[in-house]
Design a protein around this motif. Structure first.
Motif, PDB file in Angstrom:
ATOM      1  N   SER A   1     -32.363   2.124  -4.219  1.00 21.24           N
ATOM      2  CA  SER A   1     -31.862   0.980  -3.449  1.00 21.24           C
ATOM      3  C   SER A   1     -30.338   1.042  -3.395  1.00 21.24           C
ATOM      4  N   HIS A   2     -29.788   0.593  -2.278  1.00 18.59           N
ATOM      5  CA  HIS A   2     -28.336   0.440  -2.131  1.00 18.59           C
ATOM      6  C   HIS A   2     -28.155  -0.890  -1.410  1.00 18.59           C
TER       7      HIS A   2
ATOM      8  N   ASN B   1     -29.594  -3.950   3.197  1.00 20.86           N
ATOM      9  CA  ASN B   1     -29.994  -3.098   2.082  1.00 20.86           C
ATOM     10  C   ASN B   1     -30.623  -1.804   2.581  1.00 20.86           C
ATOM     11  N   ILE B   2     -30.459  -0.762   1.780  1.00 19.64           N
ATOM     12  CA  ILE B   2     -31.059   0.546   2.041  1.00 19.64           C
ATOM     13  C   ILE B   2     -32.085   0.789   0.937  1.00 19.64           C
TER      14      ILE B   2
ATOM     15  N   SER C   1     -24.692   5.910   5.981  1.00 20.12           N
ATOM     16  CA  SER C   1     -24.948   6.026   4.536  1.00 20.12           C
ATOM     17  C   SER C   1     -26.439   6.084   4.245  1.00 20.12           C
ATOM     18  N   SER C   2     -27.243   5.323   4.989  1.00 21.01           N
ATOM     19  CA  SER C   2     -28.691   5.378   4.799  1.00 21.01           C
ATOM     20  C   SER C   2     -29.208   6.788   5.073  1.00 21.01           C
TER      21      SER C   2
ATOM     22  N   PHE D   1     -31.424   2.818 -13.510  1.00 21.47           N
ATOM     23  CA  PHE D   1     -29.995   3.102 -13.596  1.00 21.47           C
ATOM     24  C   PHE D   1     -29.338   2.612 -12.314  1.00 21.47           C
ATOM     25  N   HIS D   2     -28.459   1.581 -12.441  1.00 23.83           N
ATOM     26  CA  HIS D   2     -27.793   0.983 -11.280  1.00 23.83           C
ATOM     27  C   HIS D   2     -26.284   0.948 -11.507  1.00 23.83           C
ATOM     28  N   LEU D   3     -25.544   1.192 -10.429  1.00 25.16           N
ATOM     29  CA  LEU D   3     -24.085   1.194 -10.469  1.00 25.16           C
ATOM     30  C   LEU D   3     -23.531   0.208  -9.443  1.00 25.16           C
TER      31      LEU D   3
END
Length: 142
Positions: free
Chosen positions: A101-102, A4-5, A115-116, A69-71
């Motif tokens: 968070s990702h 996780n990021i 990506s982080s 808001f999460h995708l």
């Protein structure tokens, strides 16, 4: 195991302004995407277009006006496909605390680490967009 990021940052803007900036296509295009579409409603599809090669899709997996808001990615590259990214907002004395968070990366590979770094740069661009009105042309975003 998943990876996780996480990034937290203070933005001197209201939660409403930050929510719009992370959920409304016309704002996303000013700090992240080349062009995007979607509506911040549960299960709504978003198109995140960066180039013809990177023309990705996701669905709203969690949304609460001016709070979260999460995708969830649905069509992207193999590293991003299992992931969900999101923005949780908290009103603070001088603006908004954005908790990014990702999550659910399958590997802590080069793409994950890159990506982080990119998210940190993009979130700084979001901060400058909201606080200073700076829009970095898409071609100049890293």
């Amino acid at each position: 195991m998943s990876y996780n990021i996480y990034h937290n940052l203070k933005i001197k803007a209201s939660v409403n302004e930050v929510f719009d900036a992370v959920s409304q296509p016309e704002h996303l295009n000013n700090w992240w995407t080349l062009k995007s579409s979607g509506t911040p409603k549960l299960d709504s599809e978003y198109n995140l277009n960066f180039t013809d090669e990177y023309n990705w899709y996701c669905k709203v997996s969690k949304v609460e006006l001016n709070r979260t808001f999460h995708l969830k990615m649905t069509k992207s590259d193999k590293d991003w496909n299992p992931t969900t990214f999101g923005f949780d907002l908290e009103s603070i004395e001088d603006g908004t605390m954005l908790k990014f968070s990702h999550v659910n990366w399958l590997e802590a590979n080069h793409h994950f680490k890159h990506s982080s770094f990119c998210w940190a740069m993009l979130l700084n661009g979001l901060k400058n967009y909201l606080e200073k009105g700076i829009i970095i042309p898409f071609e100049e975003r890293n």
